[in-house]
Design a protein around this motif. Structure first.
Motif, PDB file in Angstrom:
ATOM      1  N   ASN A 194      43.991  32.251  46.572  1.00 34.96           N
ATOM      2  CA  ASN A 194      43.327  31.316  47.465  1.00 34.96           C
ATOM      3  C   ASN A 194      41.937  31.867  47.800  1.00 34.96           C
ATOM      4  N   VAL A 195      40.936  31.017  47.626  1.00 32.36           N
ATOM      5  CA  VAL A 195      39.551  31.434  47.851  1.00 32.36           C
ATOM      6  C   VAL A 195      38.866  30.362  48.688  1.00 32.36           C
ATOM      7  N   ASP A 196      38.118  30.827  49.673  1.00 30.75           N
ATOM      8  CA  ASP A 196      37.337  29.919  50.519  1.00 30.75           C
ATOM      9  C   ASP A 196      35.882  30.365  50.457  1.00 30.75           C
ATOM     10  N   THR A 197      34.987  29.419  50.218  1.00 30.84           N
ATOM     11  CA  THR A 197      33.563  29.739  50.085  1.00 30.84           C
ATOM     12  C   THR A 197      32.737  28.785  50.935  1.00 30.84           C
ATOM     13  N   VAL A 198      31.549  29.254  51.275  1.00 32.58           N
ATOM     14  CA  VAL A 198      30.558  28.429  51.960  1.00 32.58           C
ATOM     15  C   VAL A 198      29.337  28.338  51.048  1.00 32.58           C
ATOM     16  N   VAL A 199      29.040  27.115  50.595  1.00 28.11           N
ATOM     17  CA  VAL A 199      27.901  26.878  49.712  1.00 28.11           C
ATOM     18  C   VAL A 199      26.777  26.300  50.562  1.00 28.11           C
ATOM     19  N   THR A 200      25.622  26.933  50.493  1.00 27.87           N
ATOM     20  CA  THR A 200      24.457  26.486  51.257  1.00 27.87           C
ATOM     21  C   THR A 200      23.461  25.818  50.311  1.00 27.87           C
ATOM     22  N   GLN A 255      21.270  27.085  47.393  1.00 24.78           N
ATOM     23  CA  GLN A 255      20.602  28.313  47.811  1.00 24.78           C
ATOM     24  C   GLN A 255      21.474  29.552  47.590  1.00 24.78           C
ATOM     25  N   ARG A 256      22.721  29.499  48.037  1.00 24.13           N
ATOM     26  CA  ARG A 256      23.591  30.667  47.903  1.00 24.13           C
ATOM     27  C   ARG A 256      25.051  30.249  47.999  1.00 24.13           C
ATOM     28  N   ILE A 257      25.926  31.148  47.524  1.00 22.34           N
ATOM     29  CA  ILE A 257      27.372  30.959  47.621  1.00 22.34           C
ATOM     30  C   ILE A 257      27.955  32.212  48.260  1.00 22.34           C
ATOM     31  N   ASN A 258      28.642  32.043  49.358  1.00 22.38           N
ATOM     32  CA  ASN A 258      29.264  33.161  50.068  1.00 22.38           C
ATOM     33  C   ASN A 258      30.781  32.979  50.071  1.00 22.38           C
ATOM     34  N   VAL A 259      31.493  33.998  49.605  1.00 26.38           N
ATOM     35  CA  VAL A 259      32.960  33.981  49.627  1.00 26.38           C
ATOM     36  C   VAL A 259      33.407  34.527  50.969  1.00 26.38           C
ATOM     37  N   THR A 260      34.061  33.697  51.760  1.00 24.32           N
ATOM     38  CA  THR A 260      34.515  34.110  53.092  1.00 24.32           C
ATOM     39  C   THR A 260      35.980  34.533  53.118  1.00 24.32           C
ATOM     40  N   TYR A 261      36.745  34.117  52.124  1.00 27.85           N
ATOM     41  CA  TYR A 261      38.172  34.453  52.103  1.00 27.85           C
ATOM     42  C   TYR A 261      38.628  34.446  50.652  1.00 27.85           C
ATOM     43  N   ALA A 262      39.289  35.524  50.253  1.00 28.76           N
ATOM     44  CA  ALA A 262      39.781  35.608  48.874  1.00 28.76           C
ATOM     45  C   ALA A 262      40.960  36.558  48.828  1.00 28.76           C
ATOM     46  N   LEU A 263      42.171  36.011  48.650  1.00 31.99           N
ATOM     47  CA  LEU A 263      43.375  36.827  48.569  1.00 31.99           C
ATOM     48  C   LEU A 263      44.404  36.132  47.679  1.00 31.99           C
ATOM     49  N   PRO A 264      45.174  36.910  46.933  1.00 28.57           N
ATOM     50  CA  PRO A 264      46.288  36.321  46.184  1.00 28.57           C
ATOM     51  C   PRO A 264      47.413  35.906  47.128  1.00 28.57           C
ATOM     52  N   GLN A 265      48.531  35.443  46.529  1.00 30.43           N
ATOM     53  CA  GLN A 265      49.665  35.035  47.336  1.00 30.43           C
ATOM     54  C   GLN A 265      50.306  36.234  48.025  1.00 30.43           C
ATOM     55  N   VAL A 266      51.144  35.924  49.022  1.00 29.56           N
ATOM     56  CA  VAL A 266      51.710  36.976  49.871  1.00 29.56           C
ATOM     57  C   VAL A 266      52.587  37.922  49.061  1.00 29.56           C
ATOM     58  N   ASP A 267      53.424  37.384  48.170  1.00 33.10           N
ATOM     59  CA  ASP A 267      54.323  38.250  47.394  1.00 33.10           C
ATOM     60  C   ASP A 267      53.540  39.241  46.541  1.00 33.10           C
ATOM     61  N   PHE A 268      52.490  38.727  45.920  1.00 33.55           N
ATOM     62  CA  PHE A 268      51.692  39.625  45.083  1.00 33.55           C
ATOM     63  C   PHE A 268      50.989  40.689  45.919  1.00 33.55           C
ATOM     64  N   MET A 269      50.497  40.289  47.092  1.00 30.25           N
ATOM     65  CA  MET A 269      49.814  41.254  47.954  1.00 30.25           C
ATOM     66  C   MET A 269      50.771  42.336  48.426  1.00 30.25           C
ATOM     67  N   GLN A 270      52.021  41.942  48.764  1.00 29.00           N
ATOM     68  CA  GLN A 270      52.993  42.945  49.164  1.00 29.00           C
ATOM     69  C   GLN A 270      53.310  43.905  48.016  1.00 29.00           C
ATOM     70  N   SER A 271      53.466  43.326  46.809  1.00 27.29           N
ATOM     71  CA  SER A 271      53.713  44.190  45.649  1.00 27.29           C
ATOM     72  C   SER A 271      52.526  45.108  45.385  1.00 27.29           C
ATOM     73  N   LEU A 272      51.320  44.557  45.506  1.00 31.85           N
ATOM     74  CA  LEU A 272      50.114  45.360  45.276  1.00 31.85           C
ATOM     75  C   LEU A 272      49.983  46.464  46.324  1.00 31.85           C
TER      76      LEU A 272
END
Length: 423
Positions: free
Chosen positions: A163-169, A238-255
């Motif tokens: 899941n990725v959330d970005t702000v494009v200006t 003008q620019r692209i800023n990534v404000t949130y970027a993480l895989p799913q919960v199961d993968f994060m726990q395994s990682l």
């Protein structure tokens, strides 16, 4: 982490981030600085009344003019009052028309002008003198516009949903292309789709473990790709800023579990390396102590060797001195044999005299003849010395001298009983 991810997805906005409003032109500055009912700031304003003539002034002026004419026809009123009413009516009409020549565009916006339904030109913010037959069709903001573009469960390079959330200006650089090519609502959907397409392409190029590193990175390549999508609408990204970027919960726990195991292994390796270093340091210290002990023993041995060599040199010197002394003595004996014999016999007599004077001494001197011989030898030596001094006798070996009769007795010789007792 799960709560954070859920919250982020709940805040994902629906379509409708870009809006436009229809208000009077004189209220455009206020509308551009306030959020509307949906919480958004409009990017385009369409004037409600395109004709800029102040109708209220014109209407009042016309009413006053008609009233003055009617009153003058039906009532006998002073002509001065009638003239004054007509002048006021004309002034109001002129004022309503005069104000239509002045157009005020809010700062930070551009206005599109049309004449006869056709676009003529674009004017920037400020006050402009424009004929009333040239109308303002749209007012477009020049400010940078933030646009939230999230993507949900986009597959990564290793097929992990992230899941990725970005702000494009972006900002509108060509208001004519933007207004007459697409509406604000339609551009909202188009821009949302284009941004998500570019972001999914970006996520597909990286592994899930690297997704978290997207935050804070320079995404110029993605900006250029997105610019190609929207360039025809007069928009510049003008620019692209990534404000949130993480895989799913199961993968994060395994990682996280893998990272924790790696960290624990690193800590164990560090402890082992520290233990080996300590052991190596201890061995080095022990080796240094042994080397120091060997050095001390070697120094002590060298000192002993030096002392032995010094003693050897002393002994050699003493031996050389003794050899020299004996050599000199031998030379003297060879040169003066009678003197040497005399000294020998004198030494014997001195010993015999000391023993004779000591009544408590018990000495074995041999037979009585030895004592007599000693006395006789003394007398011979004395005579030989006297003759040598007078120069009447040369050196002769002692063995060649003829035996003389027994010398006269000086003192009483010891009896046989004492000699026996001595034996």
């Amino acid at each position: 982490m799960a709560e954070k991810q859920t919250t982020n997805m709940d805040q994902t906005p629906s379509y409708g981030q870009l809006t436009q409003s229809r208000v009077p032109l004189e209220n455009a500055a206020t509308v551009f600085s306030q959020r509307d009912a949906s919480g958004q700031i409009p990017i385009i304003i369409v004037p409600e009344q395109k004709l800029r003539i102040r109708n209220e002034y014109v209407q009042i002026g016309v009413i006053i003019l008609l009233a003055s004419i009617v009153v003058n026809g039906f009532f006998d009123i002073d002509l001065l009052l009638i003239s004054l009413g007509i002048l006021v009516a004309i002034a109001l009409i002129l004022l309503g028309v005069y104000r239509s020549f002045y157009v005020r565009i809010p700062e930070g916006a551009n206005a599109l002008l049309i004449r006869g339904g056709r676009y003529t030109r674009t004017i920037p913010g400020g006050t402009h003198i424009i004929p009333p037959w040239i109308l303002v069709s749209h007012v477009v903001t020049r400010r940078e516009i933030p646009f939230n573009a999230p993507i949900v469960e986009a597959p990564s390079k290793d097929n992990i949903r992230v899941n990725v959330d970005t702000v494009v200006t972006f900002n509108i650089t060509n208001p004519y292309d933007f207004v007459y090519t697409i509406s604000a609502d339609d551009f909202d959907e188009v821009f949302q789709a284009a941004a998500q397409d570019v972001l999914r392409y970006m996520v597909r190029q990286i592994e899930a473990a690297q997704v978290a590193n997207l935050r804070g990175l320079d995404l110029d390549e993605l900006r250029e790709l997105l610019q190609n999508y929207v360039e025809s609408y007069g928009v510049e990204v003008q620019r692209i800023n990534v404000t949130y970027a993480l895989p799913q919960v199961d993968f994060m726990q395994s990682l996280e579990s893998k990272q924790l195991a790696v960290i624990q292994q690193q800590e164990q390796e560090e402890r082992q390396a520290l233990a080996k270093r300590r052991q190596r340091d201890s061995e080095i210290l022990a080796r240094q102590e042994v080397i120091a002990q060997v050095e001390r023993e070697r120094e002590a041995l060298q000192l002993q060797i030096q002392q032995a060599e010094a003693k050897k040199q002393v002994i050699e010197l003493e031996a050389e001195a003794e050899e020299l002394r004996l050599s000199k003595l031998n030379e003297r004996l060879n040169a003066n044999p009678l003197a040497a014999r005399y000294e020998l016999e004198m030494a014997r007599l001195n010993v015999a005299s000391s023993l004779a004077g000591n009544s408590k001494a018990i000495l074995r001197v041999g037979s009585a003849d030895d004592v007599v011989s000693a006395y006789m030898m003394r007398d011979l030596l004395e005579e030989a010395s006297q003759i040598e001094e007078d120069g009447q006798l040369t050196e002769k070996p002692i063995e060649e001298e003829p035996k003389k009769p027994a010398p006269r007795k000086r003192g009483r010789p010891p009896s046989k009983s004492k000699s026996a007792a001595a034996d």
